[in-house]
Design an enzyme around this catalytic site. Structure first.
Site, PDB file in Angstrom:
ATOM      1  N   ARG A  79       0.842  -1.199   0.000  1.00 30.57           N
ATOM      2  CA  ARG A  79       0.000   0.000   0.000  1.00 30.57           C
ATOM      3  C   ARG A  79       0.874   1.244   0.000  1.00 30.57           C
ATOM      4  O   ARG A  79       1.968   1.255   0.579  1.00 30.57           O
ATOM      5  CB  ARG A  79      -0.886  -0.011   1.249  1.00 30.57           C
ATOM      6  CG  ARG A  79      -1.897   1.129   1.364  1.00 30.57           C
ATOM      7  CD  ARG A  79      -2.928   1.069   0.297  1.00 30.57           C
ATOM      8  NE  ARG A  79      -4.120   1.869   0.641  1.00 30.57           N
ATOM      9  CZ  ARG A  79      -4.954   2.374  -0.244  1.00 30.57           C
ATOM     10  NH1 ARG A  79      -4.736   2.189  -1.534  1.00 30.57           N
ATOM     11  NH2 ARG A  79      -6.020   3.051   0.138  1.00 30.57           N
ATOM     12  N   THR A  96      -9.914   0.338  -9.745  1.00 23.12           N
ATOM     13  CA  THR A  96      -8.933  -0.551  -9.150  1.00 23.12           C
ATOM     14  C   THR A  96      -8.973  -1.786 -10.033  1.00 23.12           C
ATOM     15  O   THR A  96      -9.779  -1.842 -10.957  1.00 23.12           O
ATOM     16  CB  THR A  96      -9.333  -0.818  -7.674  1.00 23.12           C
ATOM     17  OG1 THR A  96      -9.293   0.411  -6.965  1.00 23.12           O
ATOM     18  CG2 THR A  96      -8.478  -1.847  -6.994  1.00 23.12           C
ATOM     19  N   GLU A 149      -4.032   8.308  -3.944  1.00 25.70           N
ATOM     20  CA  GLU A 149      -4.459   7.605  -2.734  1.00 25.70           C
ATOM     21  C   GLU A 149      -4.545   8.486  -1.494  1.00 25.70           C
ATOM     22  O   GLU A 149      -5.111   8.054  -0.483  1.00 25.70           O
ATOM     23  CB  GLU A 149      -3.510   6.434  -2.449  1.00 25.70           C
ATOM     24  CG  GLU A 149      -3.514   5.345  -3.492  1.00 25.70           C
ATOM     25  CD  GLU A 149      -4.816   4.578  -3.577  1.00 25.70           C
ATOM     26  OE1 GLU A 149      -5.710   4.819  -2.736  1.00 25.70           O
ATOM     27  OE2 GLU A 149      -4.950   3.761  -4.486  1.00 25.70           O
ATOM     28  N   GLY A 168     -13.760  -1.589  -7.103  1.00 23.36           N
ATOM     29  CA  GLY A 168     -15.084  -1.043  -6.824  1.00 23.36           C
ATOM     30  C   GLY A 168     -15.162  -0.142  -5.611  1.00 23.36           C
ATOM     31  O   GLY A 168     -16.239   0.063  -5.069  1.00 23.36           O
ATOM     32  N   GLY A 169     -14.013   0.392  -5.136  1.00 19.86           N
ATOM     33  CA  GLY A 169     -14.086   1.281  -3.975  1.00 19.86           C
ATOM     34  C   GLY A 169     -14.690   0.565  -2.783  1.00 19.86           C
ATOM     35  O   GLY A 169     -14.364  -0.593  -2.485  1.00 19.86           O
TER      36      GLY A 169
END
Length: 576
Positions: free
Chosen positions: A114, A387, A426, A478-479
């Site tokens: 991340r 994503t 992000e 898809g968040g």
């Protein structure tokens, strides 16, 4: 809609679910080990399957498998190729989360690549003068970008889990970037949608526009700058991106455009191995993402709640009712408790406890929706449709569930000149303004406030499901809907559906706030919709969402199946 409530039952449940009832529970300690150990896989498929969002990426993975690579080498090939051919959704300027299963010793591990906040992050930079969120700064340009994690994550996988060299695994992506490819309609549409923002920065316009306009459909596209950056990573590993030529170009470009990155931000970045979350449900083991993903915690919490019901014996209305109420409660906790485990103490022991789920279940009425406003906000003590996901099972039974992102469509829209690297946006996944929604409508607390070196919370939920006779690798973009898509996929898999059925199944979603159930066309028939509305639900139909990629392994017949979401025709699930 007004309706009578059984206040006694509701009050009892709310008393049991309030934060105060669990205040004495200590925050979960960071795990000492970095993998969940299981029994080695005795059976092997003998062939492989990959499902990804782009046929070129799927075939890049299969190419690496043919060279003698395993699922983890193939994952590097697929991820890096997606960086070239699907930049609207992922790339080496972003990050990823992955759940890996190694067949020879049964090891399950979570790879956290991340992005992190730069050391000089200042939340005030994302505010308008009146104190409201500045959505443009949070989503566009260099201030919206976190320090990329994908290159370090790919290097880590190659070193610790792959069979081939990094040069071999990155070769397909380098070749495609250098020689060219024909972008699919999704990429054309993304460029057209963001054309005006791309025009703000010369390197972005040069990469994505032709004479200021989106490229013509069918035209070939070469990306020599990204090919060069990938070659440096192939040759030098982490040093090829986080130090040297590429690092200096990244920092120079960001700072020249008003950003705040430093070389120290890049050299200090580390991808990490963490212990995945593991939850048992109806005889199936679900291995999923821990924080800084919120997805695995939410999925585990929902399944723990649902374990008290016989969903298979219910009609459609009752089943949807209980699933939505479990979603509602898990997202309430998502908003208040979760953040980067290296910065925030989280009560994971509580959130993952079946006893906590028992209390949450008590607050669910059998015939009425619970308004989200009636659930108490937790007060913890101080302590992404753009994503992409791919799923892999190789011939030996190694598995990779990998979800990658640059956050929203084409990330920050900012390309660092001379690198071909499109940076993520992000920073918007932090709670830049506490209790104000981000691009996906999710709220956040100070647990997810920005700080230098901190990882922002994510909904990415790569997961592996191992049952008595069948195995599944699953994930989706898809968040905030990633969590509920994967949850529903798990439930459909346990109900016996195959990969194609799971990927195609119509979806619904609830995330605590706003207090609506989002519904895909065809998810509910008119009678089901009417019955749910009578129970107090507000239904809101929206266009189909997600791009799920699923691989299943029926160990009885030793059959592999791979399916890419039919909502997006550019994907490919292939078995070899």
């Amino acid at each position: 809609m007004n309706f009578p409530l059984d206040w006694r039952a509701l009050s009892l449940g709310l008393l049991m679910t309030g934060a105060g009832a669990f205040a004495p529970v200590a925050a979960a300690k960071p795990p000492v080990v970095t993998g969940v150990q299981a029994a080695p896989t005795q059976q092997r498929p003998g062939h492989a399957a990959i499902a990804s969002a782009n046929f070129l990426a799927t075939r890049a993975g299969l190419e690496v498998l043919r060279k003698g690579g395993n699922a983890f080498d193939a994952a590097i090939a697929v991820a890096s190729t997606l960086s070239v051919v699907e930049p609207e959704s992922s790339g080496i300027g972003g990050g990823f989360m992955a759940v890996l299963h190694r067949a020879k010793d049964g090891r399950n591990v979570f790879i956290d690549a991340r992005e992190t906040a730069p050391a000089a992050v200042d939340a005030k930079a994302y505010l308008d003068p009146d104190g409201s969120p500045n959505r443009d700064t949070a989503l566009n340009g260099p201030l919206s970008a976190g320090i990329p994690g994908e290159p370090a994550g790919l290097v880590l996988i190659a070193k610790r889990y792959g069979r081939l060299s990094l040069q071999q695994s990155l070769a397909p992506a380098i070749r495609i970037a250098r020689d060219g490819f024909k972008p699919d309609p999704r990429l054309h549409d993304s460029i057209a949608e963001e054309q005006k923002v791309l025009q703000r920065w010369p390197a972005s316009a040069a990469k994505y526009l032709v004479n200021g306009q989106p490229p013509l459909p069918g035209a070939s596209w070469r990306d020599p700058d990204q090919a060069r950056t990938l070659e440096l990573i192939a040759q030098h590993g982490d040093d090829g991106f986080y130090r040297g030529e590429t690092a200096h170009k990244l920092v120079d470009a960001v700072r020249a455009a008003g950003g705040n990155w430093t070389l120290a931000d890049l050299t200090g970045y580390q991808a990490k191995e963490r212990t995945p979350i593991s939850v048992d449900y109806r005889g199936y083991k679900i291995i999923t993402a821990p924080p800084p993903s919120s997805g695995g915690v939410a999925i585990a919490e929902i399944l723990n709640i649902l374990s008290g019901y016989n969903l298979s014996g219910m009609d459609k209305v009752q089943r949807v009712h209980y699933v939505v109420e479990a979603m509602r409660r898990a997202f309430r906790d998502h908003n208040d408790y979760l953040g980067d485990p290296d910065f925030v103490k989280m009560p994971l022991d509580m959130l993952l406890s079946p006893y906590y789920a028992d209390g949450l279940r008590q607050s669910i009425l059998s015939d009425r929706a619970t308004p989200s406003s009636m659930l108490p906000r937790a007060e913890p003590a101080d302590a992404g449709m753009h994503t992409t996901h791919f799923s892999i099972i190789d011939a030996d039974g190694n598995m990779a569930a990998v979800t990658l992102t640059v956050n929203t469509i084409l990330g920050s829209k900012f390309v660092a000149a001379g690198t071909g690297v499109l940076l993520n946006n992000e920073m918007d996944d932090f709670a830049l303004v506490p209790n104000k929604p981000n691009a996906y409508g999710l709220l956040g607390s100070k647990a997810n406030a920005p700080a230098g070196g901190k990882r922002m919370l994510s909904s990415m939920s790569p997961s592996i499901v191992i049952g008595p006779e069948r195995t599944m690798v699953i994930g989706s973009p898809g968040g905030s809907t990633i969590i509920t898509q994967v949850l529903e996929g798990i439930l459909h898999f346990i109900d016996g559906e195959n990969a194609q059925q799971i990927a195609a199944h119509p979806r619904f979603h609830h995330q605590y706030l706003p207090d609506v159930v989002m519904v895909e066309p065809g998810a509910f028939d008119p009678a089901t919709s009417a019955a749910l509305e009578k129970m107090g639900y507000t239904l809101k139909q929206r266009e189909p969402w997600g791009f799920m990629n699923v691989v299943t392994w029926d160990r009885r017949s030793n059959r592999l199946d791979a399916a890419s979401d039919p909502r997006r025709p550019s994907g490919l699930g292939e078995v070899r």
